[in-house]
Design a protein around this motif. Structure first.
Motif, PDB file in Angstrom:
ATOM      1  N   ASP A  26     -19.925 -41.900 -41.498  1.00  0.00           N
ATOM      2  CA  ASP A  26     -20.289 -43.283 -41.832  1.00  0.00           C
ATOM      3  C   ASP A  26     -19.071 -44.062 -42.319  1.00  0.00           C
ATOM      4  OD1 ASP A  26     -22.892 -42.611 -41.192  1.00  0.00           O
ATOM      5  OD2 ASP A  26     -23.528 -42.330 -43.274  1.00  0.00           O
ATOM      6  N   ALA A  27     -18.258 -43.422 -43.142  1.00  0.00           N
ATOM      7  CA  ALA A  27     -17.091 -44.095 -43.705  1.00  0.00           C
ATOM      8  C   ALA A  27     -16.086 -44.467 -42.619  1.00  0.00           C
ATOM      9  CB  ALA A  27     -16.444 -43.210 -44.759  1.00  0.00           C
ATOM     10  N   LEU A  28     -15.847 -43.559 -41.692  1.00  0.00           N
ATOM     11  CA  LEU A  28     -14.859 -43.813 -40.650  1.00  0.00           C
ATOM     12  C   LEU A  28     -15.351 -44.805 -39.598  1.00  0.00           C
ATOM     13  CD1 LEU A  28     -13.435 -40.222 -40.082  1.00  0.00           C
ATOM     14  CD2 LEU A  28     -12.276 -42.152 -41.160  1.00  0.00           C
ATOM     15  N   SER A  29     -16.649 -45.024 -39.542  1.00  0.00           N
ATOM     16  CA  SER A  29     -17.179 -46.005 -38.586  1.00  0.00           C
ATOM     17  C   SER A  29     -16.766 -47.421 -38.947  1.00  0.00           C
ATOM     18  CB  SER A  29     -18.705 -45.902 -38.513  1.00  0.00           C
ATOM     19  OG  SER A  29     -19.292 -46.326 -39.731  1.00  0.00           O
ATOM     20  N   ALA A  30     -16.307 -47.608 -40.190  1.00  0.00           N
ATOM     21  CA  ALA A  30     -15.908 -48.946 -40.645  1.00  0.00           C
ATOM     22  C   ALA A  30     -14.494 -49.310 -40.212  1.00  0.00           C
ATOM     23  CB  ALA A  30     -16.024 -49.027 -42.167  1.00  0.00           C
ATOM     24  N   GLY A  31     -13.730 -48.347 -39.729  1.00  0.00           N
ATOM     25  CA  GLY A  31     -12.363 -48.654 -39.301  1.00  0.00           C
ATOM     26  C   GLY A  31     -11.427 -47.500 -39.565  1.00  0.00           C
ATOM     27  N   ASP A  32     -10.132 -47.765 -39.419  1.00  0.00           N
ATOM     28  CA  ASP A  32      -9.116 -46.734 -39.618  1.00  0.00           C
ATOM     29  C   ASP A  32      -8.686 -46.675 -41.082  1.00  0.00           C
ATOM     30  OD1 ASP A  32      -9.242 -46.168 -36.980  1.00  0.00           O
ATOM     31  OD2 ASP A  32      -7.194 -46.778 -36.483  1.00  0.00           O
ATOM     32  N   PHE A  33      -8.524 -45.461 -41.568  1.00  0.00           N
ATOM     33  CA  PHE A  33      -8.050 -45.233 -42.923  1.00  0.00           C
ATOM     34  C   PHE A  33      -6.991 -44.140 -42.870  1.00  0.00           C
ATOM     35  CE2 PHE A  33     -12.250 -47.017 -43.367  1.00  0.00           C
ATOM     36  CZ  PHE A  33     -12.152 -47.857 -44.472  1.00  0.00           C
ATOM     37  N   SER A  34      -6.148 -44.094 -43.899  1.00  0.00           N
ATOM     38  CA  SER A  34      -5.051 -43.128 -43.903  1.00  0.00           C
ATOM     39  C   SER A  34      -5.524 -41.716 -44.194  1.00  0.00           C
ATOM     40  CB  SER A  34      -3.985 -43.537 -44.928  1.00  0.00           C
ATOM     41  OG  SER A  34      -4.541 -43.569 -46.233  1.00  0.00           O
ATOM     42  N   ASP A  35      -6.658 -41.580 -44.867  1.00  0.00           N
ATOM     43  CA  ASP A  35      -7.209 -40.253 -45.129  1.00  0.00           C
ATOM     44  C   ASP A  35      -8.708 -40.365 -45.363  1.00  0.00           C
ATOM     45  OD1 ASP A  35      -7.363 -41.331 -47.702  1.00  0.00           O
ATOM     46  OD2 ASP A  35      -6.797 -39.445 -48.667  1.00  0.00           O
ATOM     47  N   GLU A  36      -9.348 -39.220 -45.589  1.00  0.00           N
ATOM     48  CA  GLU A  36     -10.798 -39.183 -45.746  1.00  0.00           C
ATOM     49  C   GLU A  36     -11.242 -39.868 -47.034  1.00  0.00           C
ATOM     50  OE1 GLU A  36      -8.852 -37.184 -43.441  1.00  0.00           O
ATOM     51  OE2 GLU A  36      -9.110 -35.702 -45.058  1.00  0.00           O
ATOM     52  N   SER A  37     -10.512 -39.604 -48.116  1.00  0.00           N
ATOM     53  CA  SER A  37     -10.931 -40.126 -49.427  1.00  0.00           C
ATOM     54  C   SER A  37     -10.905 -41.644 -49.466  1.00  0.00           C
ATOM     55  CB  SER A  37     -10.044 -39.547 -50.540  1.00  0.00           C
ATOM     56  OG  SER A  37      -8.718 -40.030 -50.455  1.00  0.00           O
ATOM     57  N   SER A  38      -9.890 -42.270 -48.842  1.00  0.00           N
ATOM     58  CA  SER A  38      -9.827 -43.732 -48.864  1.00  0.00           C
ATOM     59  C   SER A  38     -10.988 -44.335 -48.078  1.00  0.00           C
ATOM     60  CB  SER A  38      -8.490 -44.225 -48.314  1.00  0.00           C
ATOM     61  OG  SER A  38      -8.266 -43.736 -47.008  1.00  0.00           O
TER      62      SER A  38
END
Length: 385
Positions: free
Chosen positions: A166-178
């Motif tokens: 769900d978190a990654l569906s919002a876009g690109d992030f540098s890691d999982e926690s962010s």
């Protein structure tokens, strides 16, 4: 009973900074540690710490087919970003939790992994990450920061799989926690370790105790045949041959370089030239075989191999090969960055027997000897390969 956890090892980067800092084309995930590429060593070291239900390795588009041939773990094609590579891998995960790490953090710390796993006892667990404190005074955008409030986040990171999706569906992030933090979920921080420093530049190898690559050799043969075709230029070993006949082929038909390409691919267990450059593709119609061999050679180096010696036997009734042997030797030496003393060219007829004897075509048998690039020479300021 252990939790059902999947392991994803991120190894789809292009190692641009590492390669630039070493003058090597060898990507860091393909550094050989003994006889294993770094990504395999890290995956096996992590797998020894926990009975993961699934294990996946992400690979770049350039590496995926080769890694599939040599990997003991399932391989997932990565994307243009780390987040996209992780999204691709998560599509294959059916475990409730997922443990994500980077091949660049090659040193596995069992104590840190235990601290991460202990966080699963929290009923509202979403994500747990290791961190190290900042020991130095820190200045950022015209002000000094309170260093006690700063955390340098490391991997591996442990997440609830669906929350991470769900978190990654919002876009690109540098890691999982962010990504998970942006979703408004709690992050559990555990004490990390200096041992988890990333391998980023060649100079980082000085601080790492990686076993050097084995010095063994890998030998393989290649064989190719092409019939003659009137009205086509003849190219053999990258050299133009004076002849009224060329070779019938989808490319320029350089039978010597085709056999040599197969020998190199065979020594690294990377398939054959037909898989790399299919004759059903218009992209390779009339292709210069020197360029095809150059691509294979560059790829071999990027995954940790150097060509050490090649030997070709050209079987032809016509044309006469003897006048061109030295030129072919020099041509191949340049293509493979070898001294001519490591390029052997032999020629023979078939005493007028068979299709060669009937002057219908040419056959070439090639052998290649490869070895691992000895990257440990960098540590001793020795020859840069």
């Amino acid at each position: 009973m252990p939790h059902r956890i999947a392991l994803i090892l991120m190894a789809a980067g292009d190692s641009t900074r590492f390669c630039a800092s070493t003058n090597l084309s060898l990507k860091k995930q393909w550094l050989r540690v003994g006889d294993k590429p770094l990504w395999q060593k890290v995956a096996e070291d992590l797998s020894a710490l926990y009975p993961f239900a699934q294990t996946f390795i992400t690979a770049s588009a350039a590496d995926v087919l080769y890694m599939e041939q040599v990997s003991p773990f399932p391989v997932i094609k990565g994307g243009d970003t780390r987040a996209q590579s992780l999204r691709n891998a998560l599509e294959c995960v059916d475990a409730e939790f997922v443990f994500v790490s980077d091949v660049a953090r090659w040193c596995v710390d069992a104590a840190v992994c235990e601290r991460l796993l202990a966080c699963l006892a929290n009923p509202d667990f979403a994500c747990a990450v290791p961190f190290v404190s900042v020991p130095d005074t820190t200045f950022y955008q015209d002000r000094y920061l309170v260093r006690e409030d700063l955390k340098l986040i490391q991997t591996p990171q442990l997440s609830r799989t669906q929350i991470l999706r769900d978190a990654l569906s919002a876009g690109d992030f540098s890691d999982e926690s962010s990504a998970i933090h942006a979703l408004g979920k709690r992050i559990d921080f555990v004490r990390g370790s200096a041992r988890l420093s990333k391998l980023t530049l060649g100079e980082d190898l000085h601080d790492m105790r990686l076993s050097p690559p084995n010095r063994e050799s890998f030998c393989a043969s290649g064989f190719d045949v092409h019939a003659f075709e009137e009205g086509k230029p003849m190219v053999l070993g990258g050299v133009s041959i004076e002849s009224k006949l060329g070779f019938k082929a989808h490319s320029d038909g350089d039978v010597a370089l085709h056999a040599l390409s197969d020998a190199i691919l065979g020594a690294m267990c990377a398939g054959d030239i037909g898989q790399w450059f299919p004759d059903t593709s218009e992209e390779f119609r009339g292709a210069d075989s020197k360029q095809l061999l150059a691509q294979i050679h560059a790829y071999a180096r990027s995954v940790g191999f150097e060509v050490r010696y090649v030997d070709l036997t050209i079987m032809a009734q016509i044309p006469k090969i003897a006048p061109y042997k030295r030129q072919i030797q020099e041509s191949i030496a340049v293509l493979l960055s070898l001294p001519i003393s490591r390029v052997s060219i032999k020629a023979t007829t078939t005493e007028s027997l068979g299709f060669i004897g009937r002057k219908e075509g040419v056959a070439v048998s090639a052998n290649a000897t490869l070895g691992y690039i000895q990257w440990d020479r960098i540590l001793h300021n020795e020859e840069r390969l």
